[in-house]
Design a protein around this motif. Sequence first.
Motif, PDB file in Angstrom:
ATOM      1  N   VAL A   1       2.385  -5.541 -14.544  1.00  0.00           N
ATOM      2  CA  VAL A   1       3.015  -4.321 -14.053  1.00  0.00           C
ATOM      3  C   VAL A   1       2.711  -4.245 -12.561  1.00  0.00           C
ATOM      4  CG1 VAL A   1       3.205  -1.817 -14.308  1.00  0.00           C
ATOM      5  CG2 VAL A   1       2.587  -3.234 -16.292  1.00  0.00           C
ATOM      6  N   ALA A   2       3.773  -4.214 -11.739  1.00  0.00           N
ATOM      7  CA  ALA A   2       3.619  -4.192 -10.282  1.00  0.00           C
ATOM      8  C   ALA A   2       3.837  -2.769  -9.778  1.00  0.00           C
ATOM      9  CB  ALA A   2       4.614  -5.145  -9.636  1.00  0.00           C
ATOM     10  N   ILE A   3       2.830  -2.241  -9.115  1.00  0.00           N
ATOM     11  CA  ILE A   3       2.805  -0.851  -8.685  1.00  0.00           C
ATOM     12  C   ILE A   3       2.618  -0.781  -7.174  1.00  0.00           C
ATOM     13  CG2 ILE A   3       1.443   1.294  -8.806  1.00  0.00           C
ATOM     14  CD1 ILE A   3       0.641   0.343 -11.689  1.00  0.00           C
ATOM     15  N   THR A   4       3.346   0.132  -6.538  1.00  0.00           N
ATOM     16  CA  THR A   4       3.089   0.471  -5.140  1.00  0.00           C
ATOM     17  C   THR A   4       2.336   1.784  -5.120  1.00  0.00           C
ATOM     18  OG1 THR A   4       5.136  -0.561  -4.363  1.00  0.00           O
ATOM     19  CG2 THR A   4       4.097   1.032  -2.892  1.00  0.00           C
ATOM     20  N   ARG A   5       1.150   1.752  -4.565  1.00  0.00           N
ATOM     21  CA  ARG A   5       0.364   2.971  -4.342  1.00  0.00           C
ATOM     22  C   ARG A   5       0.526   3.295  -2.857  1.00  0.00           C
ATOM     23  NH1 ARG A   5      -2.348   5.316  -8.634  1.00  0.00           N
ATOM     24  NH2 ARG A   5      -2.831   3.819 -10.274  1.00  0.00           N
ATOM     25  N   TYR A   6       1.357   4.277  -2.596  1.00  0.00           N
ATOM     26  CA  TYR A   6       1.724   4.617  -1.223  1.00  0.00           C
ATOM     27  C   TYR A   6       0.535   5.164  -0.440  1.00  0.00           C
ATOM     28  CZ  TYR A   6       3.855   7.123   2.671  1.00  0.00           C
ATOM     29  OH  TYR A   6       4.166   7.598   3.922  1.00  0.00           O
ATOM     30  N   THR A   7       0.368   4.624   0.767  1.00  0.00           N
ATOM     31  CA  THR A   7      -0.631   5.099   1.711  1.00  0.00           C
ATOM     32  C   THR A   7       0.102   5.647   2.923  1.00  0.00           C
ATOM     33  OG1 THR A   7      -2.186   3.366   1.020  1.00  0.00           O
ATOM     34  CG2 THR A   7      -2.591   4.413   3.155  1.00  0.00           C
ATOM     35  N   GLU A   8      -0.115   6.905   3.236  1.00  0.00           N
ATOM     36  CA  GLU A   8       0.549   7.474   4.407  1.00  0.00           C
ATOM     37  C   GLU A   8       0.083   6.744   5.662  1.00  0.00           C
ATOM     38  OE1 GLU A   8       1.242  11.790   6.482  1.00  0.00           O
ATOM     39  OE2 GLU A   8       0.924  11.689   4.317  1.00  0.00           O
ATOM     40  N   HIS A   9       1.067   6.357   6.481  1.00  0.00           N
ATOM     41  CA  HIS A   9       0.780   5.611   7.708  1.00  0.00           C
ATOM     42  C   HIS A   9       1.892   5.895   8.709  1.00  0.00           C
ATOM     43  CE1 HIS A   9       0.189   2.232  10.446  1.00  0.00           C
ATOM     44  NE2 HIS A   9      -1.041   2.144   9.953  1.00  0.00           N
ATOM     45  N   PRO A  10       1.564   6.143   9.971  1.00  0.00           N
ATOM     46  CA  PRO A  10       2.598   6.508  10.944  1.00  0.00           C
ATOM     47  C   PRO A  10       3.606   5.391  11.249  1.00  0.00           C
ATOM     48  CG  PRO A  10       0.477   6.204  12.044  1.00  0.00           C
ATOM     49  CD  PRO A  10       0.221   6.144  10.561  1.00  0.00           C
ATOM     50  N   LYS A  11       3.246   4.151  11.004  1.00  0.00           N
ATOM     51  CA  LYS A  11       4.141   3.038  11.330  1.00  0.00           C
ATOM     52  C   LYS A  11       4.692   2.311  10.103  1.00  0.00           C
ATOM     53  CE  LYS A  11       2.127   2.017  15.814  1.00  0.00           C
ATOM     54  NZ  LYS A  11       1.494   1.000  16.654  1.00  0.00           N
TER      55      LYS A  11
ATOM     56  N   SER B   1       2.893   8.477 -15.084  1.00  0.00           N
ATOM     57  CA  SER B   1       1.717   9.293 -15.374  1.00  0.00           C
ATOM     58  C   SER B   1       0.689   8.507 -16.186  1.00  0.00           C
ATOM     59  CB  SER B   1       2.149  10.557 -16.122  1.00  0.00           C
ATOM     60  OG  SER B   1       1.021  11.309 -16.492  1.00  0.00           O
ATOM     61  N   ALA B   2       1.153   7.725 -17.150  1.00  0.00           N
ATOM     62  CA  ALA B   2       0.243   6.933 -17.984  1.00  0.00           C
ATOM     63  C   ALA B   2      -0.548   5.926 -17.153  1.00  0.00           C
ATOM     64  CB  ALA B   2       1.032   6.222 -19.077  1.00  0.00           C
ATOM     65  N   PHE B   3       0.022   5.490 -16.043  1.00  0.00           N
ATOM     66  CA  PHE B   3      -0.675   4.576 -15.141  1.00  0.00           C
ATOM     67  C   PHE B   3      -1.428   5.319 -14.037  1.00  0.00           C
ATOM     68  CE2 PHE B   3       2.043   1.423 -17.131  1.00  0.00           C
ATOM     69  CZ  PHE B   3       1.192   0.336 -17.213  1.00  0.00           C
ATOM     70  N   GLY B   4      -1.440   6.634 -14.104  1.00  0.00           N
ATOM     71  CA  GLY B   4      -2.184   7.431 -13.135  1.00  0.00           C
ATOM     72  C   GLY B   4      -1.574   7.427 -11.742  1.00  0.00           C
ATOM     73  N   LEU B   5      -0.244   7.317 -11.672  1.00  0.00           N
ATOM     74  CA  LEU B   5       0.406   7.255 -10.367  1.00  0.00           C
ATOM     75  C   LEU B   5       0.673   8.648  -9.817  1.00  0.00           C
ATOM     76  CD1 LEU B   5       3.027   4.396 -10.891  1.00  0.00           C
ATOM     77  CD2 LEU B   5       0.598   4.252 -10.345  1.00  0.00           C
TER      78      LEU B   5
ATOM     79  N   ASP C   1       4.117   7.272  -5.660  1.00  0.00           N
ATOM     80  CA  ASP C   1       3.876   5.890  -6.069  1.00  0.00           C
ATOM     81  C   ASP C   1       5.041   5.396  -6.929  1.00  0.00           C
ATOM     82  OD1 ASP C   1       1.414   6.110  -4.785  1.00  0.00           O
ATOM     83  OD2 ASP C   1       0.334   6.563  -6.640  1.00  0.00           O
ATOM     84  N   GLU C   2       5.168   4.090  -7.031  1.00  0.00           N
ATOM     85  CA  GLU C   2       6.288   3.519  -7.776  1.00  0.00           C
ATOM     86  C   GLU C   2       5.861   2.339  -8.632  1.00  0.00           C
ATOM     87  OE1 GLU C   2      10.071   2.808  -5.791  1.00  0.00           O
ATOM     88  OE2 GLU C   2       9.185   3.707  -3.993  1.00  0.00           O
ATOM     89  N   ILE C   3       6.534   2.186  -9.750  1.00  0.00           N
ATOM     90  CA  ILE C   3       6.442   0.948 -10.513  1.00  0.00           C
ATOM     91  C   ILE C   3       7.607   0.095 -10.027  1.00  0.00           C
ATOM     92  CG2 ILE C   3       6.579  -0.147 -12.783  1.00  0.00           C
ATOM     93  CD1 ILE C   3       5.350   2.445 -13.939  1.00  0.00           C
ATOM     94  N   VAL C   4       7.299  -0.985  -9.354  1.00  0.00           N
ATOM     95  CA  VAL C   4       8.321  -1.858  -8.780  1.00  0.00           C
ATOM     96  C   VAL C   4       8.937  -2.737  -9.861  1.00  0.00           C
ATOM     97  CG1 VAL C   4       8.710  -3.702  -7.083  1.00  0.00           C
ATOM     98  CG2 VAL C   4       7.279  -1.747  -6.498  1.00  0.00           C
TER      99      VAL C   4
END
Length: 183
Positions: free
Chosen positions: A91-101, A144-148, A152-155
């Motif tokens: 399972v490929a997940i993106t955990r978004y991190t806020e970043h200005p660039k 939610s089951a993956f705690g996202l 965040d996204e499941i890619v």
Amino acid sequence: MNALDLLLTRSSQPKLQAPAPAGDVLENIKQAALRAPDHASLKPWEFVVCTGEGLQRLGQILQDSAIAEGKEQESIDRALQLPHRAPMVIVAITRYTEHPKVPQFEQTQSTACAVQAMQMAAVAQGFQGIWRTGSYAQSAYVKSAFGLAEQDEIVGFLYLGTSCLKAMPKPKIDSAKYFTTWS
């Protein structure tokens, strides 16, 4: 198989059986993912490797999602078995991190590149795979089951294993239909 042949003959294999990648082969697949383009070195990825009982756990999440979302009984029954179409699902997940660039879409693209790298690393070592998405990748219940978190996204779900079929050659694609040259 050299790298160019690998890229030029890439295809998804939907029918997969045991064995799944393991040991050094699996570690190479993981390391390939971690080499994906990653602006600002945010490492916005998380990968959940499901095998054995993990496939059952993933299937239960999908089935619970189907129930929560009011899907038809046929879909509910089928959901439990979906992960068992291969001996391994990542399972490929993106955990978004806020970043200005580095906007969210770029972090998601980085995860997508990691999935492609994992599939190619698997193929280079004699395994096959298929990258699947579908409604479960977008499901609020599954997320939610993956705690996202909401952003965040499941890619996708990368199914890996040994192919049951011989890969059919694909016709060459006319690149002129998709590329324009500005000189």
